[in-house]
Motif scaffolding. Sequence first.
Motif, PDB file in Angstrom:
ATOM      1  N   LYS A 145      33.901  68.510  23.640  1.00 31.01           N
ATOM      2  CA  LYS A 145      32.856  69.464  23.259  1.00 31.01           C
ATOM      3  C   LYS A 145      33.299  70.354  22.091  1.00 31.01           C
ATOM      4  N   LEU A 146      34.609  70.596  22.008  1.00 34.97           N
ATOM      5  CA  LEU A 146      35.128  71.403  20.905  1.00 34.97           C
ATOM      6  C   LEU A 146      35.119  70.631  19.589  1.00 34.97           C
ATOM      7  N   GLY A 147      35.238  69.330  19.665  1.00 40.35           N
ATOM      8  CA  GLY A 147      35.351  68.550  18.439  1.00 40.35           C
ATOM      9  C   GLY A 147      36.725  68.681  17.819  1.00 40.35           C
ATOM     10  N   ALA A 148      37.711  68.940  18.643  1.00 41.64           N
ATOM     11  CA  ALA A 148      39.092  69.086  18.196  1.00 41.64           C
ATOM     12  C   ALA A 148      39.991  68.837  19.401  1.00 41.64           C
ATOM     13  N   THR A 149      41.262  68.624  19.150  1.00 41.58           N
ATOM     14  CA  THR A 149      42.198  68.362  20.236  1.00 41.58           C
ATOM     15  C   THR A 149      43.165  69.528  20.383  1.00 41.58           C
ATOM     16  N   ILE A 150      43.150  70.121  21.551  1.00 44.24           N
ATOM     17  CA  ILE A 150      44.104  71.165  21.885  1.00 44.24           C
ATOM     18  C   ILE A 150      45.100  70.584  22.870  1.00 44.24           C
ATOM     19  N   ASN A 151      46.345  70.539  22.485  1.00 45.51           N
ATOM     20  CA  ASN A 151      47.424  70.080  23.352  1.00 45.51           C
ATOM     21  C   ASN A 151      48.139  71.293  23.930  1.00 45.51           C
ATOM     22  N   PHE A 152      48.001  71.480  25.230  1.00 44.10           N
ATOM     23  CA  PHE A 152      48.586  72.659  25.863  1.00 44.10           C
ATOM     24  C   PHE A 152      50.040  72.432  26.252  1.00 44.10           C
ATOM     25  N   GLN A 153      50.851  73.433  25.948  1.00 49.36           N
ATOM     26  CA  GLN A 153      52.211  73.525  26.467  1.00 49.36           C
ATOM     27  C   GLN A 153      52.182  74.651  27.499  1.00 49.36           C
ATOM     28  N   VAL A 154      52.025  74.296  28.766  1.00 48.41           N
ATOM     29  CA  VAL A 154      51.868  75.292  29.820  1.00 48.41           C
ATOM     30  C   VAL A 154      53.240  75.611  30.409  1.00 48.41           C
ATOM     31  N   ASN A 155      53.569  76.886  30.447  1.00 49.86           N
ATOM     32  CA  ASN A 155      54.895  77.339  30.871  1.00 49.86           C
ATOM     33  C   ASN A 155      54.808  78.224  32.109  1.00 49.86           C
ATOM     34  N   ASP A 156      55.900  78.255  32.863  1.00 48.79           N
ATOM     35  CA  ASP A 156      55.992  79.097  34.043  1.00 48.79           C
ATOM     36  C   ASP A 156      55.818  80.564  33.650  1.00 48.79           C
ATOM     37  N   GLY A 157      54.798  81.204  34.204  1.00 45.88           N
ATOM     38  CA  GLY A 157      54.530  82.590  33.856  1.00 45.88           C
ATOM     39  C   GLY A 157      55.641  83.546  34.227  1.00 45.88           C
ATOM     40  N   ASN A 158      56.421  83.215  35.257  1.00 46.63           N
ATOM     41  CA  ASN A 158      57.478  84.116  35.708  1.00 46.63           C
ATOM     42  C   ASN A 158      58.649  84.178  34.734  1.00 46.63           C
ATOM     43  N   THR A 159      58.784  83.170  33.875  1.00 45.07           N
ATOM     44  CA  THR A 159      59.857  83.166  32.878  1.00 45.07           C
ATOM     45  C   THR A 159      59.287  83.119  31.461  1.00 45.07           C
ATOM     46  N   TYR A 160      58.017  83.451  31.347  1.00 45.62           N
ATOM     47  CA  TYR A 160      57.324  83.318  30.064  1.00 45.62           C
ATOM     48  C   TYR A 160      57.889  84.262  29.011  1.00 45.62           C
ATOM     49  N   ALA A 161      58.321  85.446  29.403  1.00 46.95           N
ATOM     50  CA  ALA A 161      58.880  86.401  28.436  1.00 46.95           C
ATOM     51  C   ALA A 161      60.091  85.798  27.733  1.00 46.95           C
ATOM     52  N   ASP A 162      60.941  85.119  28.503  1.00 45.84           N
ATOM     53  CA  ASP A 162      62.114  84.484  27.907  1.00 45.84           C
ATOM     54  C   ASP A 162      61.705  83.371  26.945  1.00 45.84           C
ATOM     55  N   LYS A 163      60.692  82.619  27.338  1.00 48.52           N
ATOM     56  CA  LYS A 163      60.203  81.539  26.479  1.00 48.52           C
ATOM     57  C   LYS A 163      59.674  82.095  25.165  1.00 48.52           C
ATOM     58  N   ILE A 164      58.942  83.192  25.242  1.00 50.81           N
ATOM     59  CA  ILE A 164      58.408  83.821  24.027  1.00 50.81           C
ATOM     60  C   ILE A 164      59.533  84.236  23.095  1.00 50.81           C
ATOM     61  N   GLN A 165      60.541  84.885  23.645  1.00 53.75           N
ATOM     62  CA  GLN A 165      61.678  85.335  22.831  1.00 53.75           C
ATOM     63  C   GLN A 165      62.324  84.151  22.119  1.00 53.75           C
ATOM     64  N   THR A 166      62.523  83.054  22.857  1.00 57.41           N
ATOM     65  CA  THR A 166      63.169  81.867  22.290  1.00 57.41           C
ATOM     66  C   THR A 166      62.336  81.274  21.159  1.00 57.41           C
ATOM     67  N   VAL A 167      61.040  81.167  21.401  1.00 58.97           N
ATOM     68  CA  VAL A 167      60.152  80.551  20.409  1.00 58.97           C
ATOM     69  C   VAL A 167      60.048  81.409  19.156  1.00 58.97           C
TER      70      VAL A 167
END
Length: 565
Positions: A145-167
């Motif tokens: 329906k969007l007419g585009a492809t969104i590929n999700f990288q879903v991460n554990d919310g409990n460690t998401y802050a660490d993931k953000i810092q790394t990225v």
Amino acid sequence: MLGYQADPSRGRKTGATLLAEAGARGVNRRSFLGILSGAVFLAAAPAALTACSPGAATPQATTSGGLAEAVAKLVPSYIPLDLVKPDIASVNGSTPGFTSTPKALVKSVASAPGAGGTYTVMTPAWWAVPPALPDNGYYKAVNEKLGATINFQVNDGNTYADKIQTVLASPKDVPDWMVIPSWNMPPRFGQAATSIFTDLSEFLAGDKIKKYPNLANIPTAAWRLGCFEGGLYGLPYPGALISDAIFYRADLFAELGVEPPKSAEEYRSVAKELTDESKNRWGSEDIWNGAQLMHGVVPKWKKVGGQLQNKFETEEYRAALEWTAKLFADGSVHPDAVAGNAQQAKQRFESGASLMSSDGVGGWHEALARVLPSNPAFNMQPLDFFAPDGGKPTIFRASPAAIFSFIKKTEPAKVEEILALANFIAAPFGTEENVLVNNGVEGVHFTRDAQGIPQATAKGTREVTSTYAFLVSGPIVNSMIQYPGLVQSQSEWEARQAPNVQEDIFFGMQIQEPAKFGSLGKPFEDLAKDIIRGRKGLTDLDSAIATWKSKGGDELREFYAGFLA
């Protein structure tokens, strides 16, 4: 869609704490959205319209007027949509209510908005991570329906802050589109925003937003919190006007022939009247948070005689402490609460062991979900706010947004395509797009019950989650008709309170305190517990304030005064 945010500086639980507790009890997506309803989700204030350097920060604008004017030039115009009329209208920004599901869905986006692009998106999840493409039919249906492809990288919310810092530390690893909750924003995030993400003011400021009607339907206050370092970077997940309340067991009050209190002293007298140890019944939980609401304690700072005064220095804070200490001394607070067992407060209130308690507004429907199946007569209601003397209350507006998404710097055509996708995703309640984003495909991911409420199928439970919705969301509504009477009670209650809501002096401003002040206010948390329980007195508050001033409180005051000079 229903979500509420609170201001963290009242000393309530942080988003991280709430989510940790949620994880301990096995949170799912709907439970999380309930937690989001009443959560304190600005525990770590993100970097703001400031020029930051290690260990210090200087306001970018030297006056609050200048800062407000700067932000006003960045944010979109607010152009509300009227596609589906609510049964209970909004009053001064209160949450509108739908007491039934719309008979016919409206189409808000005429055709697929995408141009065939493919984008990686990073989001958190505090529940089971759903299958990724190509094994997720929900993703496929929405992307079609969007007419585009969104590929999700879903991460554990409990460690998401660490993931953000790394990225963020490795810009080449930053996805095309990234969700960052405000409580996960790292120090000096504003600098990262300007170097990594797209300044959306070039595409959305003022009437430029008209190209995206569903985004223009998001209230201005939510956009203001997406501004960093002189640019607009965040697409918001909007919040509600009021986040917290003092609840009472209306069913048991009626059974006992007791009227709900309308002043601080009435609260104490009612709590004493209700308390009967022989029946394992106490009038109140520890409502320290509610006492601050009752006494009009400012979220963080107020201006008194032309000078900034921290909440801990205010007469309202002192009065709230004194009053709560008297409540405890009355013997009306459940002994487990006196002992500091806050984890079981909901259970005690729901079982009738305590009859008044403070909580986030989002806790209301969560309690109904837990209790109604075994106790259909269960009825909790919020007290109308009152000043201590029973007069007009002072209610400070809740944070208008808690979650944001950011678009990585790229060519303008791709930014415009992503914004077109965001416009689809932000479709309001009652639209085809909103149902798809939140529930998936009817007959595949959900069916409808007798009231027309979507009920997830096994496939929907496995595949559908808050991924697209975290990227951006339309204004919240209350449509929880599965709980009899809730929509009307809650929407009408909020509408009654709305005329007394006001914005604090720094409302809607992204201001990051220098890191050295991070733990400056922590001693007051333990001190409040001690004063309330009679272990210490108000003279100890005076000593704590003197220490706070000498250890950086006055310097912090000067920092904030830089926005008001």
